[in-house]
Scaffold this motif. Structure first.
Motif, mmCIF file in Angstrom:
data_model
loop_
_atom_site.group_PDB
_atom_site.id
_atom_site.type_symbol
_atom_site.label_atom_id
_atom_site.label_comp_id
_atom_site.label_asym_id
_atom_site.label_seq_id
_atom_site.Cartn_x
_atom_site.Cartn_y
_atom_site.Cartn_z
ATOM 1 N N PRO A 119 0.789 -1.245 0.000
ATOM 2 C CA PRO A 119 0.000 0.000 0.000
ATOM 3 C C PRO A 119 0.815 1.286 0.000
ATOM 4 C CG PRO A 119 -1.027 -1.610 1.430
ATOM 5 C CD PRO A 119 0.287 -2.193 1.001
ATOM 6 N N VAL A 120 1.873 1.372 0.801
ATOM 7 C CA VAL A 120 2.633 2.627 0.851
ATOM 8 C C VAL A 120 3.482 2.852 -0.400
ATOM 9 C CG1 VAL A 120 2.671 2.741 3.376
ATOM 10 C CG2 VAL A 120 4.561 1.621 2.153
ATOM 11 N N TRP A 121 3.609 1.832 -1.254
ATOM 12 C CA TRP A 121 4.387 1.973 -2.484
ATOM 13 C C TRP A 121 3.508 2.162 -3.714
ATOM 14 C CZ3 TRP A 121 8.141 -2.703 -1.509
ATOM 15 C CH2 TRP A 121 9.023 -2.370 -0.484
ATOM 16 N N ARG A 122 2.238 2.359 -3.531
ATOM 17 C CA ARG A 122 1.346 2.505 -4.696
ATOM 18 C C ARG A 122 1.684 3.727 -5.536
ATOM 19 N NH1 ARG A 122 -3.634 0.043 -1.730
ATOM 20 N NH2 ARG A 122 -3.121 -2.140 -2.116
ATOM 21 N N GLY A 123 2.464 4.649 -4.975
ATOM 22 C CA GLY A 123 2.906 5.821 -5.732
ATOM 23 C C GLY A 123 3.994 5.507 -6.746
ATOM 24 N N GLY A 124 4.459 4.263 -6.763
ATOM 25 C CA GLY A 124 5.453 3.848 -7.749
ATOM 26 C C GLY A 124 6.883 3.986 -7.261
ATOM 27 N N PRO A 125 7.816 3.667 -8.140
ATOM 28 C CA PRO A 125 9.222 3.598 -7.742
ATOM 29 C C PRO A 125 9.852 4.940 -7.386
ATOM 30 C CG PRO A 125 9.015 3.239 -10.096
ATOM 31 C CD PRO A 125 7.624 3.251 -9.533
ATOM 32 N N THR A 126 9.260 6.031 -7.804
ATOM 33 C CA THR A 126 9.848 7.332 -7.471
ATOM 34 C C THR A 126 9.131 8.020 -6.312
ATOM 35 O OG1 THR A 126 8.533 8.428 -9.178
ATOM 36 C CG2 THR A 126 10.742 7.666 -9.818
ATOM 37 N N ALA A 127 8.194 7.320 -5.691
ATOM 38 C CA ALA A 127 7.512 7.877 -4.513
ATOM 39 C C ALA A 127 8.504 7.960 -3.355
ATOM 40 C CB ALA A 127 6.322 7.000 -4.133
ATOM 41 N N PRO A 128 8.354 8.935 -2.490
ATOM 42 C CA PRO A 128 9.301 9.072 -1.372
ATOM 43 C C PRO A 128 9.282 7.896 -0.397
ATOM 44 C CG PRO A 128 7.547 10.722 -1.221
ATOM 45 C CD PRO A 128 7.361 9.996 -2.520
ATOM 46 N N GLU A 129 8.231 7.091 -0.401
ATOM 47 C CA GLU A 129 8.130 5.943 0.503
ATOM 48 C C GLU A 129 8.882 4.710 -0.002
ATOM 49 O OE1 GLU A 129 4.796 8.705 0.794
ATOM 50 O OE2 GLU A 129 5.392 7.440 -0.887
ATOM 51 N N PHE A 130 9.442 4.785 -1.204
ATOM 52 C CA PHE A 130 10.129 3.635 -1.792
ATOM 53 C C PHE A 130 11.614 3.939 -1.993
ATOM 54 C CE2 PHE A 130 11.753 1.118 -5.342
ATOM 55 C CZ PHE A 130 11.402 -0.158 -4.954
ATOM 56 N N ALA A 131 12.436 2.997 -1.581
ATOM 57 C CA ALA A 131 13.871 3.048 -1.846
ATOM 58 C C ALA A 131 14.348 1.607 -1.954
ATOM 59 C CB ALA A 131 14.612 3.805 -0.745
ATOM 60 N N ALA A 132 15.625 1.437 -2.084
ATOM 61 C CA ALA A 132 16.176 0.088 -2.181
ATOM 62 C C ALA A 132 17.559 0.054 -1.564
ATOM 63 C CB ALA A 132 16.236 -0.356 -3.637
ATOM 64 N N TRP A 133 17.970 -1.149 -1.216
ATOM 65 C CA TRP A 133 19.342 -1.405 -0.782
ATOM 66 C C TRP A 133 20.023 -2.254 -1.844
ATOM 67 C CZ3 TRP A 133 18.083 -3.421 4.793
ATOM 68 C CH2 TRP A 133 17.846 -2.332 5.648
ATOM 69 N N ARG A 134 21.251 -1.891 -2.145
ATOM 70 C CA ARG A 134 22.121 -2.715 -2.999
ATOM 71 C C ARG A 134 23.074 -3.446 -2.065
ATOM 72 N NH1 ARG A 134 24.750 -1.866 -8.465
ATOM 73 N NH2 ARG A 134 26.541 -3.257 -8.381
ATOM 74 N N LEU A 135 23.141 -4.757 -2.186
ATOM 75 C CA LEU A 135 23.916 -5.594 -1.273
ATOM 76 C C LEU A 135 25.134 -6.177 -1.979
ATOM 77 C CD1 LEU A 135 20.901 -7.651 0.104
ATOM 78 C CD2 LEU A 135 21.719 -5.419 0.893
ATOM 79 N N ARG A 136 26.263 -6.100 -1.317
ATOM 80 C CA ARG A 136 27.502 -6.724 -1.795
ATOM 81 C C ARG A 136 27.980 -7.691 -0.711
ATOM 82 N NH1 ARG A 136 29.044 -6.017 -7.056
ATOM 83 N NH2 ARG A 136 28.540 -3.918 -7.734
ATOM 84 N N PRO A 137 27.748 -8.984 -0.889
ATOM 85 C CA PRO A 137 28.144 -9.935 0.156
ATOM 86 C C PRO A 137 29.663 -10.047 0.291
ATOM 87 C CG PRO A 137 27.219 -11.093 -1.720
ATOM 88 C CD PRO A 137 27.093 -9.640 -2.011
ATOM 89 N N HIS A 138 30.109 -10.225 1.530
ATOM 90 C CA HIS A 138 31.519 -10.522 1.776
ATOM 91 C C HIS A 138 31.663 -11.862 2.493
ATOM 92 C CE1 HIS A 138 30.906 -8.940 5.867
ATOM 93 N NE2 HIS A 138 30.322 -7.918 5.282
ATOM 94 N N ARG A 139 30.524 -12.469 2.868
ATOM 95 C CA ARG A 139 30.527 -13.823 3.425
ATOM 96 C C ARG A 139 29.197 -14.482 3.088
ATOM 97 N NH1 ARG A 139 28.840 -16.964 7.616
ATOM 98 N NH2 ARG A 139 30.299 -18.529 8.350
ATOM 99 N N LEU A 140 29.266 -15.736 2.654
ATOM 100 C CA LEU A 140 28.073 -16.531 2.361
ATOM 101 C C LEU A 140 28.207 -17.887 3.036
ATOM 102 C CD1 LEU A 140 27.795 -16.009 -1.507
ATOM 103 C CD2 LEU A 140 26.431 -14.857 0.237
ATOM 104 N N ARG A 141 27.061 -18.442 3.405
ATOM 105 C CA ARG A 141 27.022 -19.803 3.958
ATOM 106 C C ARG A 141 25.751 -20.465 3.456
ATOM 107 N NH1 ARG A 141 25.184 -22.544 8.778
ATOM 108 N NH2 ARG A 141 26.703 -24.095 9.435
#
Length: 160
Positions: A119-141
């Motif tokens: 519901p809070v993202w219905r404004g689409g990807p450029t709405a102020p309620e939407f962001a993202a994280w880009r992840l770069r792993p340095h350890r995996l199991r």
């Protein structure tokens, strides 16, 4: 120690089959906070990158500003588990947010979904309620549940 080209496909397969993960951040005082989130992983044969669609809440902003590292843990009822420890950076620019939105919208199920269902993202990807994280792993199991329940299989680990 396992090479990335061996563990990344196993990690992505298990993570995408489980879908939901406990994700922990740390505040400026060193106190952890976890929440359940829905990461998406991409492995191109060289680099493994993760994405998480998030609301840019004050708590998340404060935690990532203080400590740009997260811990991600997946668990399934058959005791399959996999985890990633990652550096994290915010994606706030309009083009970046639109690209992450499309990644989730076009990914195959069960990991793919239309972010507009939130519901809070219905404004689409450029709405102020939407962001993202880009992840770069340095350890995996990656640990198949059969290792714990039957003594069969192999635990895979990787460190950058």
């Amino acid at each position: 120690m396992t090479s990335l080209d061996r563990i990344a496909p196993a990690f992505v397969d298990m993570a995408h089959s489980i879908v939901w993960a406990a994700v922990a951040t740390v505040d400026p005082a060193g106190r952890p906070r976890s929440r359940v989130l829905h990461p998406l992983w991409e492995y191109d044969g060289t680099d493994l990158v993760g994405w998480i669609a998030v609301g840019p809440t004050p708590i998340k902003r404060e935690h990532i500003a203080a400590q740009p590292e997260i811990s991600i843990n997946y668990w399934a009822p058959n005791h399959d588990t996999c985890s990633a420890e990652c550096s994290v950076e915010w994606v706030f620019d309009d083009d970046g947010r639109a690209a992450v939105w499309e990644k989730f919208k076009t990914a195959p199920e069960p990991v793919g979904y239309d972010p507009a269902i939130i519901p809070v993202w219905r404004g689409g990807p450029t709405a102020p309620e939407f962001a993202a994280w880009r992840l770069r792993p340095h350890r995996l199991r990656v640990m198949p549940g059969s290792v714990m329940t039957q003594g069969a299989g192999e635990v895979l680990t990787w460190r950058q």
